[in-house]
Scaffold this motif. Structure first.
Motif, short mmCIF file in Angstrom:
data_model
loop_
_atom_site.label_atom_id
_atom_site.label_comp_id
_atom_site.label_asym_id
_atom_site.label_seq_id
_atom_site.Cartn_x
_atom_site.Cartn_y
_atom_site.Cartn_z
N TRP A 186 0.85 -1.18 0.00
CA TRP A 186 0.00 0.00 0.00
C TRP A 186 0.89 1.23 0.00
N TYR A 236 -4.45 6.88 -2.49
CA TYR A 236 -3.97 5.62 -1.93
C TYR A 236 -3.90 4.58 -3.05
N VAL A 238 -2.83 0.37 -4.07
CA VAL A 238 -2.46 -0.97 -3.65
C VAL A 238 -1.96 -1.75 -4.86
#
Length: 386
Positions: A186, A236, A238
């Motif tokens: 992440w 964000y 991932v």
């Protein structure tokens, strides 16, 4: 006569041996036996280098397939889709060609790395779930198939979430079988945030701003941020790498943390309408809550469990306008009202809060908004348009 095609000098001896074996099978009395035919099929797949790998991914996420091959200058790499092998990307001696596919299903959704030949499918949807076939023609011939299945409803390439300051946010890693992936990373604003390395059994977090706020699920790889603040708004990302390094699943989230609270005053006995200036879309859902506590996913039950207080006094939105109307309002109705809008069949959501003060006819105000102002009452107002 050769039954199977020859692929590369290093396979010549193996090819000859397997061709001989196939001819023996074909001349035997058992050739028509289904088991023998299955054996022939398996041998054929082996000699052609065709390997099928199953991949499960959440709808709306992106996926990159890796060739794991050193590309030679004269190699030709072709990526095709479906049983009909519809060509969607080609790398021919350094020149890249991309194709939209039938009905334009891959328009602006395909990327090809000219150095590695890796293929990226952006925003996997139902119409882009299926078999992706790789064929490398050159000094070493390679064939591989990735069979992709999807889970969940449609989401966009970038998932946007708006939450209130102090709330918890859970970000989905997008892999139903996360235990089959060695490394999950992440990032926040392009800086390392948290990761799981299953080989070393290490779960680590970074960035002091997130101290004691991160919860990284070891099995699902989902990331939860607790007690979020406005300075944690941002992008964000991932990335989940498969154990064999054959593919990577990735997604980005734009998280906006709002501290906006709208204050509303009304006289006792009047009607109050709380408006939200967001157009209603198909399959949207709107949850309304009363009380300071965070709205829970199971709030759909609350209308029936706690409905006595507002019975007969609630009106949901009409004519495509998101609103909640409370008629014949009383001073006891003063308090914090929350609304959560689930945008379609996806994790996108928007939250807002209203502080309502009801003034009595004698001039006194409603109850205090302190910690004991109201008991928790969650009210669901469904706004689906089918």
């Amino acid at each position: 006569m050769s039954v199977l095609p020859q692929h590369g000098k290093e396979n010549n001896q193996t090819n000859e041996a397997l061709n001989t074996l196939l001819i023996v099978f074909m001349k035997s009395n058992t050739y028509n036996n289904m088991k023998t035919i299955s054996i022939l099929f398996i041998i054929s797949l082996f000699i052609n280098g065709a390997v099928t790998e199953s991949v499960s991914v959440n709808i709306g996420f992106s996926i990159t397939f890796h060739t794991n091959t050193v590309i030679q200058s004269d190699d030709v790499i072709e990526w095709s889709y479906g049983y009909s092998s519809e060509l969607i990307a080609k790398l021919d001696r350094g020149s890249i060609s991309l194709f939209d596919g039938s009905y334009g299903r891959f328009f602006n959704r395909v990327k090809l790395n000219y150095e590695t030949g890796d293929l990226t499918i952006i925003d996997v949807r139902d119409r882009r779930v299926g078999d992706y076939n790789l064929q490398i023609t050159g000094e070493k011939n390679t064939r591989q198939t990735f069979s992709v299945s999807g889970r969940g409803g449609y989401t966009g390439h970038v998932t946007s979430l708006t939450v209130m300051e102090g709330d918890s946010v859970r970000l989905d890693a997008g892999v139903p079988d996360a235990e089959n992936y060695d490394v999950i990373r992440w990032r926040f604003e392009n800086s390392p945030l948290a990761e799981i390395d299953r080989k070393t059994e290490i779960v680590s977090t970074h960035d002091e701003r997130f101290r004691d706020r991160l919860e990284l699920d070891r099995w699902s790889a989902d990331l939860t941020i607790t007690n979020i603040t406005t300075d944690l708004s941002g992008l964000y990302e991932v990335k989940v790498d498969s154990n064999r390094g054959t593919h990577t699943i990735h997604q980005t989230y734009t998280v906006t943390v709002s501290d906006e609270v709208k204050s509303v005053s009304v006289m006792e006995g009047e009607s109050l309408t709380l408006h939200i200036d967001i157009p209603i879309q198909i399959y949207d859902r709107t949850d309304w809550g009363f009380g300071p506590d965070e709205l829970k996913p199971d709030s759909i039950q609350s209308l029936y469990r706690y409905g006595e207080r507002f019975r007969g006094r609630l009106q949901k939105q009409t004519d495509g306008i998101r609103s909640l109307t409370i008629t014949n309002i009383t001073t006891e109705d003063s308090g914090v009202y929350q609304v959560r809008i689930i945008m379609g069949l996806c994790p996108q959501s928007i939250k807002k809060r209203f502080i309502v003060t009801v003034t009595a006819r004698d001039g006194s105000s409603g109850v205090s908004l302190g910690g004991s102002c109201v008991g928790v009452l969650l009210v669901l107002v469904s706004s689906q348009i089918l």
